[in-house]
Enzyme design. Structure first.
Site, PDB file in Angstrom:
ATOM      1  N   HIS A  17       0.824  -1.204   0.000  1.00  0.00           N
ATOM      2  CA  HIS A  17       0.000   0.000   0.000  1.00  0.00           C
ATOM      3  C   HIS A  17       0.863   1.260   0.000  1.00  0.00           C
ATOM      4  CE1 HIS A  17      -0.403   1.013   4.621  1.00  0.00           C
ATOM      5  NE2 HIS A  17       0.842   0.839   4.261  1.00  0.00           N
ATOM      6  N   HIS A  42       5.023  -0.202  -0.479  1.00  0.00           N
ATOM      7  CA  HIS A  42       5.768  -1.117   0.403  1.00  0.00           C
ATOM      8  C   HIS A  42       4.748  -2.104   0.931  1.00  0.00           C
ATOM      9  CE1 HIS A  42       3.944   1.893   2.945  1.00  0.00           C
ATOM     10  NE2 HIS A  42       3.867   0.934   3.845  1.00  0.00           N
ATOM     11  N   HIS A  44       3.093  -4.975   3.846  1.00  0.00           N
ATOM     12  CA  HIS A  44       2.904  -5.377   5.243  1.00  0.00           C
ATOM     13  C   HIS A  44       2.415  -6.815   5.262  1.00  0.00           C
ATOM     14  CE1 HIS A  44       3.340  -1.428   7.170  1.00  0.00           C
ATOM     15  NE2 HIS A  44       2.652  -0.919   6.151  1.00  0.00           N
ATOM     16  N   HIS A  83      -1.272 -10.565  -1.642  1.00  0.00           N
ATOM     17  CA  HIS A  83      -0.323 -10.295  -2.732  1.00  0.00           C
ATOM     18  C   HIS A  83      -0.847  -9.268  -3.735  1.00  0.00           C
ATOM     19  CE1 HIS A  83       1.759 -13.642  -0.946  1.00  0.00           C
ATOM     20  NE2 HIS A  83       2.811 -13.393  -1.707  1.00  0.00           N
ATOM     21  N   GLU A 127      -1.229  -4.495  11.524  1.00  0.00           N
ATOM     22  CA  GLU A 127      -0.383  -4.069  10.402  1.00  0.00           C
ATOM     23  C   GLU A 127       1.073  -4.418  10.699  1.00  0.00           C
ATOM     24  OE1 GLU A 127      -1.162  -0.510   7.698  1.00  0.00           O
ATOM     25  OE2 GLU A 127       0.337   0.241   9.105  1.00  0.00           O
TER      26      GLU A 127
HETATM   27 NI    NI Z   1       2.533   1.022   5.452  1.00  0.00          NI
END
Ligand code: NI
Length: 139
Positions: A17, A42, A44, A83, A127
Protein backbone atom coordinates in the site's frame (compact mmCIF):
# COMPACT_ATOMS: atom_id res chain seq x y z
CA UNK A 1 -27.44 -22.34 28.02
CA UNK A 2 -28.06 -18.84 26.72
CA UNK A 3 -24.73 -17.25 27.49
CA UNK A 4 -22.96 -15.54 24.64
CA UNK A 5 -19.45 -16.70 23.83
CA UNK A 6 -16.79 -15.12 21.59
CA UNK A 7 -14.92 -17.33 19.12
CA UNK A 8 -11.97 -16.21 17.00
CA UNK A 9 -10.26 -17.14 13.78
CA UNK A 10 -6.90 -15.79 12.71
CA UNK A 11 -5.83 -15.55 9.08
CA UNK A 12 -3.15 -13.53 7.35
CA UNK A 13 -2.39 -11.86 4.06
CA UNK A 14 0.44 -9.84 2.55
CA UNK A 15 -0.31 -6.67 0.67
CA UNK A 16 1.29 -3.48 -0.58
CA UNK A 17 0.00 0.00 0.00
CA UNK A 18 0.79 3.68 0.00
CA UNK A 19 -0.76 6.23 2.32
CA UNK A 20 -1.22 9.56 0.60
CA UNK A 21 -3.68 12.42 0.66
CA UNK A 22 -3.91 13.88 -2.86
CA UNK A 23 -5.20 17.17 -1.40
CA UNK A 24 -1.85 17.73 0.33
CA UNK A 25 1.57 18.52 -1.16
CA UNK A 26 4.47 16.05 -1.14
CA UNK A 27 6.03 17.58 1.96
CA UNK A 28 2.93 17.35 4.13
CA UNK A 29 2.24 13.77 2.98
CA UNK A 30 5.80 12.80 3.92
CA UNK A 31 5.47 14.38 7.35
CA UNK A 32 2.09 12.83 8.15
CA UNK A 33 2.50 9.35 6.66
CA UNK A 34 6.29 8.83 6.94
CA UNK A 35 7.54 5.61 5.35
CA UNK A 36 3.99 4.59 4.46
CA UNK A 37 4.03 7.51 1.96
CA UNK A 38 6.87 5.94 -0.08
CA UNK A 39 5.82 6.66 -3.71
CA UNK A 40 6.76 3.16 -4.89
CA UNK A 41 4.66 1.35 -2.29
CA UNK A 42 5.77 -1.12 0.40
CA UNK A 43 4.32 -4.25 1.93
CA UNK A 44 2.90 -5.38 5.24
CA UNK A 45 2.22 -8.85 6.58
CA UNK A 46 -1.28 -8.30 7.89
CA UNK A 47 -2.68 -10.55 10.59
CA UNK A 48 -6.44 -10.58 10.71
CA UNK A 49 -8.41 -11.83 13.71
CA UNK A 50 -12.16 -12.13 13.31
CA UNK A 51 -14.20 -12.35 16.50
CA UNK A 52 -17.71 -13.83 16.34
CA UNK A 53 -20.08 -13.53 19.31
CA UNK A 54 -23.21 -15.57 19.82
CA UNK A 55 -25.00 -18.22 21.84
CA UNK A 56 -23.61 -21.75 21.28
CA UNK A 57 -25.99 -23.81 19.15
CA UNK A 58 -27.92 -26.38 21.21
CA UNK A 59 -27.13 -29.21 18.75
CA UNK A 60 -23.45 -28.54 17.94
CA UNK A 61 -22.28 -26.46 20.90
CA UNK A 62 -20.68 -24.10 18.35
CA UNK A 63 -21.23 -20.34 18.09
CA UNK A 64 -20.05 -20.84 14.53
CA UNK A 65 -18.12 -23.63 12.84
CA UNK A 66 -14.59 -22.21 12.73
CA UNK A 67 -13.83 -24.12 9.54
CA UNK A 68 -16.73 -22.29 7.90
CA UNK A 69 -15.46 -18.98 9.33
CA UNK A 70 -11.98 -19.75 7.99
CA UNK A 71 -13.42 -20.52 4.54
CA UNK A 72 -15.44 -17.28 4.52
CA UNK A 73 -12.34 -15.24 5.42
CA UNK A 74 -10.18 -17.08 2.88
CA UNK A 75 -12.68 -16.79 0.04
CA UNK A 76 -13.76 -13.19 0.61
CA UNK A 77 -10.77 -11.43 2.16
CA UNK A 78 -7.53 -13.35 1.59
CA UNK A 79 -8.37 -14.16 -2.04
CA UNK A 80 -9.19 -10.51 -2.63
CA UNK A 81 -6.25 -8.78 -0.90
CA UNK A 82 -3.35 -11.27 -0.61
CA UNK A 83 -0.32 -10.29 -2.73
CA UNK A 84 -2.18 -7.28 -4.10
CA UNK A 85 -1.41 -3.62 -4.23
CA UNK A 86 -4.35 -2.27 -2.24
CA UNK A 87 -4.23 1.19 -3.88
CA UNK A 88 -3.91 -0.02 -7.45
CA UNK A 89 -5.58 -3.44 -7.55
CA UNK A 90 -8.50 -3.16 -5.16
CA UNK A 91 -11.61 -1.17 -6.04
CA UNK A 92 -12.42 -0.88 -2.32
CA UNK A 93 -9.52 1.59 -1.94
CA UNK A 94 -10.15 3.78 -4.95
CA UNK A 95 -10.32 7.17 -3.22
CA UNK A 96 -9.92 5.60 0.25
CA UNK A 97 -6.54 5.71 2.00
CA UNK A 98 -5.64 2.07 2.84
CA UNK A 99 -4.77 2.67 6.48
CA UNK A 100 -5.23 -0.22 8.91
CA UNK A 101 -8.35 1.59 10.12
CA UNK A 102 -9.93 1.74 6.67
CA UNK A 103 -8.85 -1.80 5.76
CA UNK A 104 -10.54 -3.07 8.95
CA UNK A 105 -13.78 -1.25 8.09
CA UNK A 106 -13.72 -2.65 4.53
CA UNK A 107 -13.10 -6.18 5.84
CA UNK A 108 -15.88 -5.87 8.43
CA UNK A 109 -18.39 -4.71 5.83
CA UNK A 110 -17.53 -7.62 3.52
CA UNK A 111 -17.71 -10.24 6.29
CA UNK A 112 -20.90 -8.85 7.83
CA UNK A 113 -22.73 -9.79 4.61
CA UNK A 114 -21.42 -13.36 4.73
CA UNK A 115 -22.01 -14.27 8.37
CA UNK A 116 -25.34 -15.11 10.03
CA UNK A 117 -26.85 -11.75 11.06
CA UNK A 118 -27.76 -13.11 14.51
CA UNK A 119 -24.02 -13.12 15.29
CA UNK A 120 -21.98 -10.02 16.18
CA UNK A 121 -18.58 -9.70 14.60
CA UNK A 122 -15.50 -7.64 15.24
CA UNK A 123 -12.35 -7.35 13.17
CA UNK A 124 -8.85 -6.89 14.60
CA UNK A 125 -6.18 -6.13 12.05
CA UNK A 126 -2.44 -6.14 12.82
CA UNK A 127 -0.38 -4.07 10.40
CA UNK A 128 2.73 -4.83 12.47
CA UNK A 129 3.20 -6.75 15.72
CA UNK A 130 2.78 -3.50 17.59
CA UNK A 131 0.25 -1.57 15.53
CA UNK A 132 -3.26 -2.93 15.33
CA UNK A 133 -6.83 -1.70 15.07
CA UNK A 134 -10.28 -2.99 15.93
CA UNK A 135 -13.60 -2.33 14.25
CA UNK A 136 -16.20 -1.86 15.55
CA UNK A 137 -14.61 -0.60 18.74
CA UNK A 138 -17.43 -1.18 21.19
CA UNK A 139 -18.16 -4.88 21.46
NI1 NI B 1 2.53 1.02 5.45
Amino acid sequence: MQQKVAVYRKESFNAAHRLNNPLWDEEKNKIVFGKCNNPHYHGHNYDLIVKVIGIPDSQTGFVMDLKELSDIIQNNIVEKFDHRNLNEDCIEFKGLNPTAENIAIVIYNILKEKINPSLDIQVRLYETDRNFVEYPHHI
